[in-house]
Design a protein around this motif. Structure first.
Motif, PDB file in Angstrom:
ATOM      1  N   UNK A 174       0.934  -1.032  -0.016  1.00  0.00           N
ATOM      2  CA  UNK A 174       0.040  -0.104  -0.248  1.00  0.00           C
ATOM      3  C   UNK A 174       0.923   1.242   0.059  1.00  0.00           C
ATOM      4  N   UNK A 175       0.479   2.248  -0.858  1.00  0.00           N
ATOM      5  CA  UNK A 175       1.737   3.384  -0.985  1.00  0.00           C
ATOM      6  C   UNK A 175       1.034   4.598  -0.734  1.00  0.00           C
ATOM      7  N   UNK A 176      -0.456   4.433  -0.415  1.00  0.00           N
ATOM      8  CA  UNK A 176      -1.331   5.779  -0.022  1.00  0.00           C
ATOM      9  C   UNK A 176      -2.132   5.366   1.067  1.00  0.00           C
ATOM     10  N   UNK A 177      -2.671   6.302   1.695  1.00  0.00           N
ATOM     11  CA  UNK A 177      -3.879   5.956   2.541  1.00  0.00           C
ATOM     12  C   UNK A 177      -4.765   5.049   2.236  1.00  0.00           C
ATOM     13  N   UNK A 178      -4.830   3.701   2.882  1.00  0.00           N
ATOM     14  CA  UNK A 178      -5.851   2.744   2.625  1.00  0.00           C
ATOM     15  C   UNK A 178      -7.154   3.212   2.891  1.00  0.00           C
ATOM     16  N   UNK A 179      -8.077   3.274   1.708  1.00  0.00           N
ATOM     17  CA  UNK A 179      -9.562   3.608   2.009  1.00  0.00           C
ATOM     18  C   UNK A 179     -10.038   2.481   2.743  1.00  0.00           C
ATOM     19  N   UNK A 180     -10.859   2.963   3.948  1.00  0.00           N
ATOM     20  CA  UNK A 180     -11.618   1.944   4.721  1.00  0.00           C
ATOM     21  C   UNK A 180     -11.013   1.937   6.061  1.00  0.00           C
ATOM     22  N   UNK A 181      -9.816   2.254   6.118  1.00  0.00           N
ATOM     23  CA  UNK A 181      -8.929   1.996   7.382  1.00  0.00           C
ATOM     24  C   UNK A 181      -9.603   3.157   8.317  1.00  0.00           C
ATOM     25  N   UNK A 182      -9.632   2.992   9.517  1.00  0.00           N
ATOM     26  CA  UNK A 182     -10.030   3.795  10.560  1.00  0.00           C
ATOM     27  C   UNK A 182      -8.985   4.823  10.680  1.00  0.00           C
ATOM     28  N   UNK A 183      -7.757   4.757  10.789  1.00  0.00           N
ATOM     29  CA  UNK A 183      -6.772   5.652  10.905  1.00  0.00           C
ATOM     30  C   UNK A 183      -6.509   6.734   9.739  1.00  0.00           C
ATOM     31  N   UNK A 184      -6.936   6.139   8.185  1.00  0.00           N
ATOM     32  CA  UNK A 184      -6.913   6.778   7.112  1.00  0.00           C
ATOM     33  C   UNK A 184      -7.943   8.002   7.420  1.00  0.00           C
ATOM     34  N   UNK A 185      -9.211   7.675   7.894  1.00  0.00           N
ATOM     35  CA  UNK A 185     -10.198   8.644   7.832  1.00  0.00           C
ATOM     36  C   UNK A 185      -9.850   9.592   8.660  1.00  0.00           C
ATOM     37  N   UNK A 186      -9.129   9.338   9.960  1.00  0.00           N
ATOM     38  CA  UNK A 186      -8.615  10.496  10.800  1.00  0.00           C
ATOM     39  C   UNK A 186      -7.490  11.401  10.264  1.00  0.00           C
TER      40      UNK A 186
END
Length: 187
Positions: A91-103
């Motif tokens: 994974x090279x970018x914020x993984x869509x769907x991961x809680x910390x990505x949203x934050x």
């Protein structure tokens, strides 16, 4: 069979603890801004007519790259039904769907909003990956150019054509919510 894990089946989200709650701009923030713009216009004896539009960040989470340390541990295993084998992907970018990505995304979105308010005096609200922007009709083009210049300066890709790029008007839609300012001149 799910081909892509949204981090619910892998239980990644269940293994994450967050200690803060990101502050969201919801539609009530946009409405409070409209109220403030009306109050200020009335105080100055100015016209209250407003126009509005949204600026949509394209694939917003995918525009935030992981740092080297994050990339070194960011792998996902996906079953490939065509080969009957598991495949690993980094994974090279914020993984869509991961809680910390949203934050992380919401913190970045708020920082962009702050830069627009403080640095460019843009009357706008950050509604997830949509920015709701208000203007008086006479300044609409200038406001549009200011927002575009800010996004371009920061390196953000935003919708510049198509259904997510609607010019300033008396109404706009942001994530399914319709704002109608068609009677703002009588406020």
């Amino acid at each position: 069979m799910r081909l892509i894990d949204d981090f619910s089946e892998s239980s990644v989200n269940q293994s994450v603890t967050v200690s803060e709650t990101p502050v969201l701009h919801t539609i009530d923030v946009a409405c409070a801004l409209i109220s403030k713009l009306f109050t200020t216009a009335a105080h100055l004896g100015a016209h209250t007519e407003l126009v509005v539009r949204t600026f949509d960040l394209s694939s917003a989470c995918r525009q935030i790259a992981l740092n080297e340390e994050g990339r070194s541990v960011a792998y996902i295993r996906v079953f490939n039904p065509e080969t009957g084998r598991w495949s690993l992907f980094q994974i090279l970018v914020l993984p869509f769907g991961a809680i910390r990505s949203v934050h992380v995304f919401l913190r970045v979105a708020r920082a962009i909003w702050w830069l627009g308010v403080v640095g460019c005096t843009i009357p706008w609200s950050s509604f997830f990956d949509d920015y709701i922007v208000f203007s008086v009709p006479a300044l609409a083009k200038s406001t549009e150019l200011s927002v575009a210049a800010l996004f371009n300066l920061l390196g953000w890709i935003f919708a510049q054509e198509g259904r997510k790029c609607v010019p300033f008007n008396s109404t706009c839609e942001a994530l399914g919510v319709v704002l109608d300012l068609s009677e703002s001149s009588s406020a």
